[in-house]
Scaffold this active site. Structure first.
Site, PDB file in Angstrom:
ATOM      1  N   SER A   1       0.828  -1.212   0.000  1.00 32.27           N
ATOM      2  CA  SER A   1       0.000   0.000   0.000  1.00 32.27           C
ATOM      3  C   SER A   1       0.857   1.254   0.000  1.00 32.27           C
ATOM      4  O   SER A   1       0.362   2.339  -0.293  1.00 32.27           O
ATOM      5  CB  SER A   1      -0.881   0.051   1.244  1.00 32.27           C
TER       6      SER A   1
ATOM      7  N   HIS B   1      -2.311  -2.857  -6.554  1.00 30.13           N
ATOM      8  CA  HIS B   1      -2.811  -2.524  -5.220  1.00 30.13           C
ATOM      9  C   HIS B   1      -4.318  -2.728  -5.151  1.00 30.13           C
ATOM     10  O   HIS B   1      -5.095  -1.977  -5.743  1.00 30.13           O
ATOM     11  CB  HIS B   1      -2.436  -1.067  -4.873  1.00 30.13           C
TER      12      HIS B   1
ATOM     13  N   GLU C   1      -5.321  -0.210  -8.186  1.00 23.35           N
ATOM     14  CA  GLU C   1      -4.272   0.726  -8.602  1.00 23.35           C
ATOM     15  C   GLU C   1      -3.160  -0.095  -9.254  1.00 23.35           C
ATOM     16  O   GLU C   1      -2.649  -1.040  -8.639  1.00 23.35           O
ATOM     17  CB  GLU C   1      -3.724   1.492  -7.400  1.00 23.35           C
TER      18      GLU C   1
ATOM     19  N   ASN D   1      -4.061   6.236  -1.059  1.00 32.88           N
ATOM     20  CA  ASN D   1      -3.650   6.367   0.336  1.00 32.88           C
ATOM     21  C   ASN D   1      -2.953   7.692   0.603  1.00 32.88           C
ATOM     22  O   ASN D   1      -2.959   8.195   1.727  1.00 32.88           O
ATOM     23  CB  ASN D   1      -2.759   5.189   0.747  1.00 32.88           C
TER      24      ASN D   1
END
Ligand code: 3HC
Length: 653
Positions: A406, A427, A439, A477
């Site tokens: 992440s 991801h 992602e 994130n």
């Protein structure tokens, strides 16, 4: 010409050919109206079949025309003309009959469909309601309850279900639609033409109390989105108005919604979702074929990824540290598959075959012949580097190595492999077999072929893959981190966790930021803050409240305490005096006199923080486009789709 007539007296076959999805563009509407007029005057023709070329029946109005001035003939008039035709029209349906396409079928006198076809009114997904008679005609065929369910959920029904509820008249054998429609039309030609759908009565009109209940339920579920309530109201109005007035009422609601910011945002999201895979440098690149995948790590993420792959028909080998862990991971996957089975997403036979074929083991060498291996182990660079080195020795030199990290620097990870051009970030978001976002992280060394394969795999898994460059947290994130920082600042400045959570729920988020942290576990963010501590800019404001909660072992729901208290394993937290005391202390230490925040101020501060980080991400070339960023926030982080995403919102303030 997108509409053509094949005369075969006593039948006529009207073909629509308007690729890619036979949308009802101006030319198609005009062509249909002219065909109807022409065939009405042709004495030799006794019935008309409406059928589409290509992969689908009409998939709806042409969404691209919505931003332009409407041009006659309007769809409701075309459908009324079909319905009033002197010859029976038979809609022969394959693929999807959606929105205006489904409404066209409702204007026909009969509907036949192949078993793989689906019919639905998905206008709510575009912030609209059916605008060409759908809310008026549908309850006359399937009843009010089912009609409301269809127009408010936007979910299409399969042909077999459509037959069961009375939406279609007959199921045609696969691949023989036209022939079946011809036989059906021939057999019906000498029968009296059935009553036009709009002339039929509505038989299950709800009373006032039932109506109020229905509307209250829909409003609660819609979380601020207007169209579901409007769609249900239009169906309910149709129960009590004349057909003419009901059609006018529906059209007025439709036109008003078309101009609404919600519909503009949802239409933007519709196209943005389809833009994420249109990447210039990958246009001519053929992805590699992926059949067998390895997953290293069978925790929540690894098991979820394995499940997503298995559900998409891929062969999967999952690796855990020992045989006990492997058995636990296998059980985790099987349990999720059982849930898919009970929800009817897979058949019993498919479940059994996946169960037999799926292997979970501690024998690393079983990864020898996989096409792609993804690691989903804990976030530690040294451990991941070791793993990639080991994979380099075990797998073939062509095996693609993916990481589900992440945050970590995938460029650094790529360095530890023999062929760094095959290393990619994939991801996933939890639960990985459900969340639509993927992602796809482009390292400095990855080849275009491997990148294209990442995108192809994402599509195979029925995800929306979004390209991101390497940076701490990638697109999602990283924005989440600035969102959280802003929440922490407001907390220290005077807002309470409850006020911030409530404001963001009112904004349309599924959960408030503090509730979300309690659900995910506060320890994840804590570990991350500790990782970043050595490189943190000392001049940057830093709020210690979350760290202090973690130091007390308050990691959220799983420990019974976090930002809230969860007595006796309750799912919903209650405010906790310990948290309040820590907040008060930290404010005092920072010398802050608390101020009050309105919900609007909270929402604006958070939105601006997200968009500001989004702009930085764009200027650094981490994201390709603002719309890609919006897709990440909508599909991975619960940003309300009907608001279009943070970038869309600030651009359209
Ligand atoms: N209008 C214009 N373009 C459309 C379209 C539409 N209704 N539906 C799809 N397209 C375009 C897509 O943008 C895409 O274009 P691109 O290739 O340039 O990116 C192309 O058609 C293919 O679409 P998909 O990639 O989505 O193809 P799929 O095969 O995966 O899905 C589909 C096909 C199920 C038909 C899906 O496209 C879909 O759900 N379309 C929207 C259906 C819809 O919402 N209809 C209601 C419209 S509103 C309406 O009808 C109002 C009426 O009540 C008056």
């Amino acid at each position: 010409m997108p509409v053509s007539i094949e005369l075969n007296p006593p039948l006529a076959i009207v073909h629509i050919n308007n690729p890619p999805v036979n949308a009802l563009s101006h030319e198609v509407r005009l062509g249909l109206l002219n065909a109807c007029k022409k065939l009405n005057t042709d004495q030799a023709i006794k019935a008309v079949i409406l059928i589409c070329d290509g992969r689908t029946f009409i998939a709806g109005a042409d969404i691209r025309e919505f931003g332009q001035p409407p041009e006659e003939p309007h769809l409701p008039d075309v459908i009324s003309s079909l319905e009033a035709s002197t010859k029976p029209w038979i809609a022969a349906i394959h693929g999807t009959a959606l929105g205006g396409g489904c409404e066209v079928t409702l204007g026909c006198h009969y509907r036949v469909a192949v078993p793989s076809a689906k019919l639905g009114l998905p206008e709510v997904n575009l912030g609209l309601i059916p605008g060409a008679g759908g809310t008026v005609r549908l309850p006359r065929l399937v009843g009010v309850q089912k009609a409301i369910e269809m127009v408010t959920s936007g979910k299409p029904v399969k042909a077999s279900k459509a037959k069961e509820i009375g939406l279609i008249d007959a199921l045609a054998p696969d691949h023989q639609l036209e022939q079946f429609a011809i036989e059906f039309a021939t057999s019906m030609m000498n029968e009296p033409t059935p009553l036009a759908v709009s002339k039929r009565p509505i038989t299950d009109i709800p009373n006032l109390a039932e109506t109020a209940d229905i509307l209250a339920g829909i409003k609660a579920k819609a979380r601020g989105q207007l169209s579901p309530l409007e769609a249900a109201s239009s169906v309910l109005d149709a129960c009590n108005l004349s057909v003419e007035d009901a059609l006018k009422n529906e059209r007025q609601r439709f036109v008003k919604l078309k101009e609404s910011s919600q519909s503009k945002a949802l239409r933007y999201a519709f196209f943005a979702e389809r833009q994420t895979t249109k990447i210039d440098e990958l246009k001519e690149v053929e992805p590699r074929e992926i059949n067998h995948c390895g997953v290293v790590g069978g925790g929540t993420m690894g098991a979820g990824i394995a499940t997503a792959m298995l559900l998409s028909g891929l062969q999967v080998t999952l690796i855990e540290q020992d045989e006990d862990e492997a058995a636990t991971a296998k059980n985790r996957v099987i349990k999720t598959l059982e849930a898919s089975l009970s929800r009817g997403l897979i058949t019993q036979a498919r479940f059994e075959s996946i169960k037999t074929d799926f292997k979970a083991t501690s024998q690393f060498e079983k990864l020898k012949s996989v096409d792609l291996v993804i690691e989903a182990i804990f976030e530690d660079m040294a451990v991941k580097r070791d793993l990639f080195e080991k994979l380099s020795k075990t797998c073939s030199k062509d095996t693609i190595f993916a990481t589900n990290t992440s945050y970590l620097n995938i460029n650094e990870l790529a360095e530890s492999t023999v062929n760094p051009e095959r290393v990619i970030g994939l991801h996933f978001f939890s639960p990985a077999h459900i969340m639509k976002l993927l992602e796809v992280i482009k390292t400095d060394t990855v080849s275009n072929e491997v990148l294209a394969t990442g995108f192809a795999l994402g599509k195979k898994l029925r995800k929306v893959p979004v390209l991101s460059g390497v940076c701490d947290g990638f697109i999602g994130n990283r924005i989440l981190s600035s969102y959280r920082k802003q929440c922490d600042y407001m907390l220290e400045d005077g807002a309470s966790p409850q006020e911030i959570d409530e404001a963001m729920r009112a904004f349309g988020m599924a959960m408030g930021p503090f509730e979300m942290q309690d659900m995910a576990g506060l320890d994840i963010g804590w570990a991350n803050r500790k990782r970043l501590a050595p490189t943190r800019d000392l001049n940057e404001r830093y709020v210690k409240i979350a760290d202090r909660l973690c130091e007390l072992g308050r990691f959220g729901q799983k420990t019974g305490f976090g930002w809230y208290e969860y007595p006796n394993g309750a799912r919903k937290g209650i405010p906790d005096s310990t948290v309040e005391a820590i907040i008060v202390e930290e404010r005092a230490i920072a010398g802050i006199i608390p101020k009050s925040f309105s919900p609007e101020e909270i929402q604006t501060r958070i939105l601006d923080a997200m968009a500001c980080e989004g702009h930085k991400i764009l200027s650094e070339g981490i994201a390709r486009s603002a719309s890609d960023i919006d897709m990440v926030m909508i599909l991975g982080y619960g940003f309300p789709r009907w608001r279009g995403g943070p970038m869309f919102m600030v651009q359209n303030k």
